[in-house]
Design an enzyme around this catalytic site. Structure first.
Site, mmCIF file in Angstrom:
data_model
loop_
_atom_site.group_PDB
_atom_site.id
_atom_site.type_symbol
_atom_site.label_atom_id
_atom_site.label_comp_id
_atom_site.label_asym_id
_atom_site.label_seq_id
_atom_site.Cartn_x
_atom_site.Cartn_y
_atom_site.Cartn_z
ATOM 1 N N GLN C 125 0.774 -1.191 -0.099
ATOM 2 C CA GLN C 125 0.062 0.099 -0.063
ATOM 3 C C GLN C 125 0.642 1.213 0.064
ATOM 4 O O GLN C 125 1.741 1.400 0.968
ATOM 5 C CB GLN C 125 -0.757 0.029 1.195
ATOM 6 C CG GLN C 125 -1.827 1.399 1.459
ATOM 7 C CD GLN C 125 -2.459 0.907 2.599
ATOM 8 O OE1 GLN C 125 -2.309 0.185 3.567
ATOM 9 N NE2 GLN C 125 -3.663 1.933 2.780
ATOM 10 N N GLU C 243 -10.745 -1.018 6.005
ATOM 11 C CA GLU C 243 -9.703 -1.083 7.370
ATOM 12 C C GLU C 243 -10.465 -0.876 8.420
ATOM 13 O O GLU C 243 -10.451 -1.660 9.767
ATOM 14 C CB GLU C 243 -8.626 -0.260 6.908
ATOM 15 C CG GLU C 243 -7.289 -0.610 7.833
ATOM 16 C CD GLU C 243 -6.268 0.394 7.623
ATOM 17 O OE1 GLU C 243 -6.346 1.394 7.078
ATOM 18 O OE2 GLU C 243 -5.212 0.013 7.962
ATOM 19 N N GLU C 370 -3.673 10.564 18.734
ATOM 20 C CA GLU C 370 -4.264 11.967 18.989
ATOM 21 C C GLU C 370 -5.201 12.260 17.695
ATOM 22 O O GLU C 370 -6.297 12.702 17.794
ATOM 23 C CB GLU C 370 -3.073 12.907 18.593
ATOM 24 C CG GLU C 370 -2.166 13.037 19.651
ATOM 25 C CD GLU C 370 -1.136 11.757 19.823
ATOM 26 O OE1 GLU C 370 -0.907 10.833 18.796
ATOM 27 O OE2 GLU C 370 -0.485 11.657 20.897
#
Lengths: 386, 340, 386, 340
Positions: C125, C243, C370
């Site tokens: 990927q 995903e 985050e």
């Protein structure tokens, strides 16, 4: 490196300790929120003044002792260890007095300094507003010129001793056209002025201590502005600089808190629980780190430096340690943690709860932990503004 | 595989929420905090709605449901900071009497519990205190590895002053005898049921604390923007949301394991209570931090949940207590070599 | 509520378990970073394919088993518990294949799907770039139209299996004039294309596993663009959706980690240290919470829901638990924590360290903690953008 | 009251920093990590600069200084991830031999330690491993509540493979005899000195990790702005700065307490090591998180400090170990009723 005290400082410590031993009331004074408590606290302040322990860090010319920061810290430490009463004169002696010495006219100093020292005048601080907490420059209380007076309208909040104080110094917007930090003035207001109403705030532990102060067409003499009109922000920065550069909270307080936690653990029969001991060990290490860091900053102040943004580091240290300590205390108390009556293993469960809640306020008042971390990140580490 | 509730269970949750919002509003709670008397109407209404009999067999006037039916109602009682002994009467006493009571005990108590005509409170050995002992019609008590169901004529209650006046605690002295005994083999269940139900209530408290805080930081402006737009605030509340939702999953599973009498129910309960105490503890701290000044006032409702939350974190075993149980389990599994 | 498995699912579990028991190599395969390891892994994938365990969640029309998410999760759990080799076909089977099924032309499906299943073609990927990590839309790799080909220049990084893969699907900027998210295309590139160089990245544990892929005037056929030109962002969102909505990491992994931690504690003689036990208890509770939360999300997927932003919650849960578990492990190891030789109480100290460092990467890859918290705050809680 | 260093002490710190930057640069460190041999020049240069003899009495060729003189140099050795046994030879062996050695032992070892002609390594009972045992000229070892100084002819070293190749560990077997004994009464000091010096080195490692991270987040751009402008990143690094600076204060005090032989030196040392381990541990975690991908590469220097830091957190007593000591002290004080 020399962390010892000079003979003069040691002598001062003994003098303070002896005087406090002889004079601190055996019974805890009634709460300063009550009328009789207020009078008792004022009397105590007058006794301190007569004993020569008011404004010990003020220059001699203003009636102080001219003590340096180290002696000031010694005094606070002994004061704490003696279990002496809270000092309702703090805001006058630590903030208003020193600010007047920098920005006040001769007449203003004449008018107010003596009363601050003698506790004839108890001062309170009118900075925070309902919509201006962390963001002080967002304040809205307005003062409009009308002949011989500023006419004030608005509201202040979280004013310590606001319900009983004799005077308040406040930030007010005197030029509504100017942007945030400009157009603000610093003004002293007699709390007896017509149009001022102070309402005690009941806190979540059921106690008072702070007040909301409402101004409705309150007329205040022109001469009560400290510094230039519309230059109040700079005056306020001086005031906050005194707050920032004051010696830190006495470290003895935190070692005592850890000892108190250990005592609770013993009373609860969990003294030998290694998990509890791990917490106690960690909090003791925190208290040690605070102690030595506070001494290091004290040494810097004693050698004429200003702390600047690094004061935020000390604030974060003690406030978060305080909260952690009391939260551990609640866990150690277990099912007794919610109890206010004599079944509690705490000596004075009501006081214990007040201290617990106050520890949770520690990361908020005098600048939240979030604000302090912004300051550290931007001004100590040089990270860019967000 | 359906790890979710039925439409009926959600409908009951909604009805309970509506009832609690009406009959146990913050304003009503504030009256209790101010010394007002409890309104018996609420408990009766709960009985009429079927909430009190959820886990009582149908033959005794209940719904014959299980812990999965009850768990969302427990959450709601936490969201409302309900000043009633739901954990003790509904989650512990009802099912315990149904499981271990004699025929007489069942006949005497279960119908009255289901209708709301009686309340039963509970004392576990881990705590010296008992909730609502003065108004309870009976006390279920652990003593010397046995359970007793003691009618109110046989115990005395002395009030304890607590920080949360809507959570009324007592110490009790009870006269136990063979006549008060409840069937054997259920000893450890009382504490476990209490721990499980408390986890569910804590989850509800945590949900309410998060809701109040999200609403506050969205509206509160500082530096010309909502406080909730600052990343430090956002990340705290995001962390709280993660903890609370996973805590709910954990407690729901414990309900399922109890309902199906699965062998891992005790472990699931200890995990649920340990986790729920930590999850609620986190938002308890951050809710007050994010509310800042206003949250410290008596006039703001936040402290009702802050105090109830802190109390329940410790009730029926603290996180620390249950973690010790879990560690024991981990080493036990290791010894048995059974990881699958 | 019914958390049990259907008879069909149970039968499938037994089938998988039996097949794996019979086929999983007894010796761990050599690392897929080495040439012989790569071949061994590809052979293993071919065996899986022949056994009918490739693309089990793919529709039957594309050669899959058409298994639902629950069966997929069962397969992954059994696969983990059997200690079976890592699957180098993952990116092809879980991301590229399903994306092709949505956005690919008939010809593209014909061209690539079969090779993905049979492990003839291993895919990698190409999304991340040195300056586009969390900020994917900041990517700079450019493709310029030149006759019958896109000519690609730029660099991708953190490409799993990039050094050995047969194909890469990449995001490239095809319209440099368009703003950030626009002007990007999704393109499939044969790694044997001239002008492509893959350099393995040596990680801080000394191992490889990822690569940097450099494109220098690499010519790629026009027909290799998936979806519309300049509409690659939408295609990529589909890929990331697969995903996101994949069943979570098998919970059995985390229970095994806690058991491993307990085993280390025992080997180090600190099994009875209540502080260590407190950590183990906390981590077990974390693993339980993850297990049940993963089951709850699996149930939602099984009932046709998409997780949307709530997938971020699961990511935060497992990644932070993983890090905490391994950090506790390091503490439990004490002075043995830095040791790679047989003195270590870990069965395979070198693997242990690799897992430790990988646990620290868990809060970074697939979206940092985050970023996940931003998503949760804004899209689950509805807090305003900063 | 002056809790600060003298100009001379700062000058020595600066000189040490300059030397380490030159002779032990990250590039040099990388050679060692790649299997390169250590350069004897560095240690000799340290001897010439007087760093090695800082705590050795003047009569034996040292500077006659104390722990306060040494502490900033220790920080610098951490900032540089120095691959040398500074803790063992300079902070432990030198002063221990000076304090407890026989006249012969002092004459034999101290001048060579000061000049850099000899290295001494250390084994404490808390750890099975010894650093640099293959190149040490002597081993200082705790055994049965006694100390021994064993020349290299009397011990064997077997190498242990470690994650940090610039921190070389060994197991040793030593022949102890009456002849190898070092004066009594100093037993516990070895561990304490090691803990204190390790705290100072950890502070230096933490400082370097913070410096590298601040530099990275200032320059790294994402979403069109420096990563260091995000509040989540700022607050983590601010927290790290608070921990590190207060940890330094704590370790400096411990140095002072050791130098002045104050009664609270042992407690101060345990506090310093517990705190420094946690402070470094915090930035160790966040430094890597803030660096993200690039920090996970072998080519980036960050991991030198990450690995050294994690190893030293555990050396000479973990935070957990020292916290247990501190808790013991707290209850001891409680028993003695001495809070002042």
């Amino acid at each position: 490196m020399d962390i010892s005290y000079s003979p003069e400082q040691i002598a001062f410590r003994h003098e303070v300790r002896a005087w406090l031993r002889a004079n601190v009331p055996e019974q805890r004074l009634p709460s300063s929120d009550t009328p009789e408590g207020w009078d008792a606290h004022r009397e105590w302040e007058q006794k301190l003044f007569e004993g020569g322990f008011a404004g010990i860090h003020w220059p001699r010319e203003y009636g102080g002792r001219g003590a340096g920061v180290v002696m000031q810290a010694i005094f606070e430490e002994e004061y704490l260890l003696a279990g002496a009463p809270e000092r309702i004169s703090q805001i006058g002696q630590n903030l208003m007095g020193p600010t007047l010495m920098v920005h006040g006219t001769e007449m203003q100093k004449q008018q107010w300094l003596r009363g601050i020292l003698s506790a004839e005048d108890i001062w309170s601080q009118g900075f925070s507003e309902p919509d201006a907490g962390s963001d002080l420059a967002g304040l809205r209380t307005r003062a409009v010129l009308d002949g011989d007076a500023w006419v004030i309208n608005g509201q202040k909040i979280w004013t310590s001793y606001g319900a009983n104080a004799d005077w308040i110094f406040a930030l007010v917007r005197t030029d509504p056209e100017s942007p945030r930090h400009a157009g603000i003035s610093f003004i002293a207001v007699d709390m007896k002025t017509e149009g001022i109403e102070a309402r005690p705030i009941r806190q979540l532990d059921g106690r008072a201590g702070f007040a909301e102060v409402f101004f409705t067409d309150a007329r205040v003499p022109l001469a009560n502005v400290i510094g230039d009109v519309n230059a109040g922000w700079q005056v306020a920065m001086t005031t906050l600089g005194f707050e920032r550069d004051a010696p830190s909270k006495p470290w003895a307080r935190y070692r005592r808190d850890v000892a108190e936690l250990a005592r609770l653990a013993r009373a609860r029969g969990v003294e030998n629980d290694p998990v509890v001991r791990d917490w106690i060990g960690a909090l003791f290490a925190d208290a040690e780190a605070y102690r030595h860091h506070a001494t290091r900053t004290l040494s810097r102040l004693a050698n004429g430096e200003s702390l600047g943004p690094e004061a935020s580091m000390t604030k974060v240290l003690w406030s978060e340690m305080e909260r952690r300590t009391y939260e551990a205390g609640l866990d150690v108390m277990g099912p007794y943690g919610e109890v206010l009556s004599t079944e509690s293993p705490a000596d004075d469960p009501s006081l214990w709860h007040t201290l617990y809640w106050f520890s949770r306020a520690a990361t908020i008042y005098a600048g939240t932990s979030e604000i302090q971390r912004n300051i550290i990140a931007e001004r100590v580490l040089g990270l860019p503004k967000g | 595989m359906k790890f979710d509730f039925t439409d009926e269970q959600y409908a009951l949750r909604d009805a309970a929420r509506e009832l609690f919002e009406k009959e146990s509003s913050p304003a009503r709670l504030r009256e209790l905090w101010g010394g007002g008397a409890r309104d018996a109407r609420l408990w009766r209404a709960m009985g009429e709605m079927g909430l009190l009999g959820l886990m009582i067999p149908e033959q005794f006037g209940g719904m014959g449901g299980d812990e999965v039916d009850l768990v969302l109602v427990l959450e709601e009682s936490g969201r409302a900071a309900l000043p009633e002994p739901v954990i003790e009467t509904v989650a512990i006493a009802g099912p315990m009497i149904a499981a271990g009571g004699s025929d007489d005990q069942k006949q005497e108590w279960l119908p009255r519990l289901a209708s709301g005509d009686a309340k039963v409170t509970v004392q576990v050995e881990a705590s010296p205190f008992v909730v609502d002992a003065d108004i309870a019609d009976a006390l279920l008590i652990e003593k010397d590895a046995a359970l007793h169901l003691v009618p109110s004529t046989h115990f005395d209650a002395a009030a304890i002053q607590t920080e949360d006046p809507s959570r009324r605690l007592f110490t009790v002295t009870a006269k136990l005898s063979d006549a008060t005994r409840l069937g054997g083999g259920l000893f450890s269940q009382m504490f476990l049921r209490g721990a499980w139900a408390t986890a569910a209530v804590l989850n509800g408290i945590a949900m309410r604390l998060l809701e109040m805080t999200v609403a506050h930081v969205k509206s509160r402006q500082q530096f010309g923007r909502p406080v909730g737009s600052f990343q430090a605030v956002k990340h705290k509340l995001a962390s709280a949301a993660v903890l609370i939702e996973s805590s709910r999953s954990c407690t729901w599973y414990a309900a399922y394991a109890l309902a199906k009498d699965l062998p891992d129910a005790p472990v699931a309960i200890s995990a649920a209570k340990a986790y729920a105490s930590e999850a609620e503890g986190y938002i308890n701290t951050e809710a007050l931090q994010c509310h800042a000044g206003i949250g410290f006032t008596w006039e703001h409702d936040l402290h009702f949940w802050l105090k109830r939350g802190r109390a329940l974190e410790q009730a029926y075993g603290s996180a620390r207590h249950h973690r010790a149980i879990l560690a024991h389990h981990v080493f036990d599994e290791l010894d048995r070599g059974s990881e699958r």
